[in-house]
Design a protein around this motif. Structure first.
Motif, PDB file in Angstrom:
ATOM      1  N   ASP A  70     -55.797   3.396  24.443  1.00  0.00           N
ATOM      2  CA  ASP A  70     -55.301   2.025  24.593  1.00  0.00           C
ATOM      3  C   ASP A  70     -56.012   1.080  23.624  1.00  0.00           C
ATOM      4  OD1 ASP A  70     -53.746   3.035  26.640  1.00  0.00           O
ATOM      5  OD2 ASP A  70     -55.193   2.489  28.200  1.00  0.00           O
TER       6      ASP A  70
ATOM      7  N   TYR B  55     -61.516   0.745  25.176  1.00  0.00           N
ATOM      8  CA  TYR B  55     -60.316   1.486  24.787  1.00  0.00           C
ATOM      9  C   TYR B  55     -60.225   2.763  25.619  1.00  0.00           C
ATOM     10  CZ  TYR B  55     -61.613  -1.775  21.218  1.00  0.00           C
ATOM     11  OH  TYR B  55     -62.022  -2.928  20.589  1.00  0.00           O
TER      12      TYR B  55
ATOM     13  N   ARG C  91     -47.642  -6.561  32.893  1.00  0.00           N
ATOM     14  CA  ARG C  91     -48.381  -6.482  31.637  1.00  0.00           C
ATOM     15  C   ARG C  91     -48.176  -5.086  31.067  1.00  0.00           C
ATOM     16  NH1 ARG C  91     -48.340 -10.948  32.814  1.00  0.00           N
ATOM     17  NH2 ARG C  91     -49.980 -12.528  32.845  1.00  0.00           N
ATOM     18  N   ASP C  92     -48.067  -5.005  29.759  1.00  0.00           N
ATOM     19  CA  ASP C  92     -47.913  -3.718  29.099  1.00  0.00           C
ATOM     20  C   ASP C  92     -49.175  -3.387  28.321  1.00  0.00           C
ATOM     21  OD1 ASP C  92     -45.297  -3.165  29.934  1.00  0.00           O
ATOM     22  OD2 ASP C  92     -44.445  -4.382  28.340  1.00  0.00           O
ATOM     23  N   ILE C  93     -49.628  -2.155  28.449  1.00  0.00           N
ATOM     24  CA  ILE C  93     -50.801  -1.692  27.726  1.00  0.00           C
ATOM     25  C   ILE C  93     -50.345  -0.920  26.492  1.00  0.00           C
ATOM     26  CG2 ILE C  93     -52.942  -0.384  27.854  1.00  0.00           C
ATOM     27  CD1 ILE C  93     -52.771  -2.790  29.741  1.00  0.00           C
TER      28      ILE C  93
ATOM     29  N   ARG D 144     -54.046   1.343  35.936  1.00  0.00           N
ATOM     30  CA  ARG D 144     -53.689  -0.052  36.083  1.00  0.00           C
ATOM     31  C   ARG D 144     -52.449  -0.206  36.963  1.00  0.00           C
ATOM     32  NH1 ARG D 144     -55.933  -3.387  31.912  1.00  0.00           N
ATOM     33  NH2 ARG D 144     -57.202  -2.179  30.484  1.00  0.00           N
TER      34      ARG D 144
ATOM     35  N   ALA E  45     -53.330   3.373  31.364  1.00  0.00           N
ATOM     36  CA  ALA E  45     -52.233   2.786  32.136  1.00  0.00           C
ATOM     37  C   ALA E  45     -52.142   3.384  33.525  1.00  0.00           C
ATOM     38  CB  ALA E  45     -50.897   2.971  31.406  1.00  0.00           C
TER      39      ALA E  45
ATOM     40  N   LEU F 166     -58.412  -5.748  23.718  1.00  0.00           N
ATOM     41  CA  LEU F 166     -59.102  -5.162  24.862  1.00  0.00           C
ATOM     42  C   LEU F 166     -60.601  -5.155  24.607  1.00  0.00           C
ATOM     43  CD1 LEU F 166     -56.814  -2.052  25.588  1.00  0.00           C
ATOM     44  CD2 LEU F 166     -56.823  -4.246  26.793  1.00  0.00           C
TER      45      LEU F 166
ATOM     46  N   VAL G 214     -52.975  -5.374  24.874  1.00  0.00           N
ATOM     47  CA  VAL G 214     -52.178  -5.706  26.059  1.00  0.00           C
ATOM     48  C   VAL G 214     -51.150  -6.762  25.664  1.00  0.00           C
ATOM     49  CG1 VAL G 214     -53.838  -7.475  26.808  1.00  0.00           C
ATOM     50  CG2 VAL G 214     -52.275  -6.476  28.466  1.00  0.00           C
TER      51      VAL G 214
END
Length: 296
Positions: A126, A285, A237-239, A293, A290, A282, A129
């Motif tokens: 990741d 990482y 929210r999108d990661i 979350r 996801a 972020l 966001v």
């Protein structure tokens, strides 16, 4: 959403923004040693991407098909730390994950969202966001305020994205409330969905705040489209993640370590800031974060 105010360095001209400054980033021999043997021996990482999808990836111009954008600069920076070349190749978005599974690519960097479903076949490191955004036509005030207000309307999205999955869920919610479903219309390229919106073929387009904000800003003040700022997506929210082949043992950990090095020397924030995305970085990482979350 701060991104919509800050925009991107490309302004409103037709040219792609200049690349970020990657000078001063050097190889870390310790991190180079983390790479899988095939990559360390070949000296390259093959990366699938899908342009145009600004600010993440674009072509420098219509006549120059060189890749530019946030993902491109971040990938090159990770490659410099790891001491290997990141080689980007164009692929339709819905073919990126299958391409990694088939061994065509080692990584995917394409503004892709890390989801538990995708984690079943590839891993993610990741790196950002995003919040969703609704694009509408200025000339057609529909009064959209939440997903239920989209029931019975035509909504555009890009093929293979999480937007399509989300709209399918919203359609089921419409039916449960006794309302007509959302008529989803998908397009292989995001810009095609905006053309459909401008011409009245769809009533709205759902995407993320970075892509939508970038596109609306570049059309200029007299452009036909705008972000519906009153629309409430709730807590969604999108990661964003760098997709990594599960067949490349150790590659995800090497990329993660490189991102941490880039954060420590300030390069990570500098690259995001160059594309107007400093607020969407972020602090660490996670690998496949996801799944840890809250999901919509």
């Amino acid at each position: 959403m701060a991104l919509l105010a800050s925009g991107c360095s490309g302004g409103v001209t037709g040219q792609a923004p200049a690349s970020a400054d990657l000078s001063g980033i050097s190889e870390d021999a310790r991190l180079h040693a983390l790479l899988p043997d095939p990559i360390r021996n070949s000296g390259r990482v093959v990366v699938g991407t899908n342009a145009p999808y600004p600010p993440f990836e674009s072509f420098r111009s219509e006549s120059d098909q060189e890749f530019v954008g946030l993902d491109i600069d971040l990938g090159k920076a990770v490659g410099k730390v790891l001491g290997v070349e990141f080689e980007f190749r164009q692929q339709p978005f819905d073919g990126l994950v299958p391409g990694v599974q088939a061994g065509k690519y080692d990584l995917v960097m394409a503004g892709m969202v890390d989801t538990p479903d995708r984690q079943k076949v590839i891993d993610f490191v990741d790196y950002g966001v995003l919040v969703p955004a609704l694009v509408v036509n200025k000339k057609k005030a529909m009064g959209f305020r939440d997903t239920m207000s989209l029931c019975g309307h035509r909504v555009g999205g890009q093929t293979g994205t999480t937007t399509v999955d989300d709209i399918a869920k919203d359609t089921r919610a419409c039916a449960a409330a006794g309302k007509p479903g959302i008529e989803l219309q998908t397009y292989p390229v995001f810009s095609q969905s905006l053309l459909a919106l401008s011409s009245g073929k769809v009533d709205a387009v759902i995407s993320n705040s970075a892509l939508s904000g970038y596109t609306v800003e570049r059309q200029g003040a007299d452009g036909p489209l705008e972000i519906e700022k009153q629309f409430d997506f709730g807590a969604k929210r999108d990661i964003l993640g760098i997709g990594v082949s599960k067949k490349r043992a150790g590659l995800a950990e090497a990329v993660q370590a490189a991102l941490r090095r880039l954060k420590a020397d300030g390069s990570y924030r500098r690259i995001l800031g160059h594309y107007g995305m400093a607020d969407y970085g972020l602090n660490d990482y996670a690998i496949n974060g996801a799944s840890k979350r809250r999901q919509r």
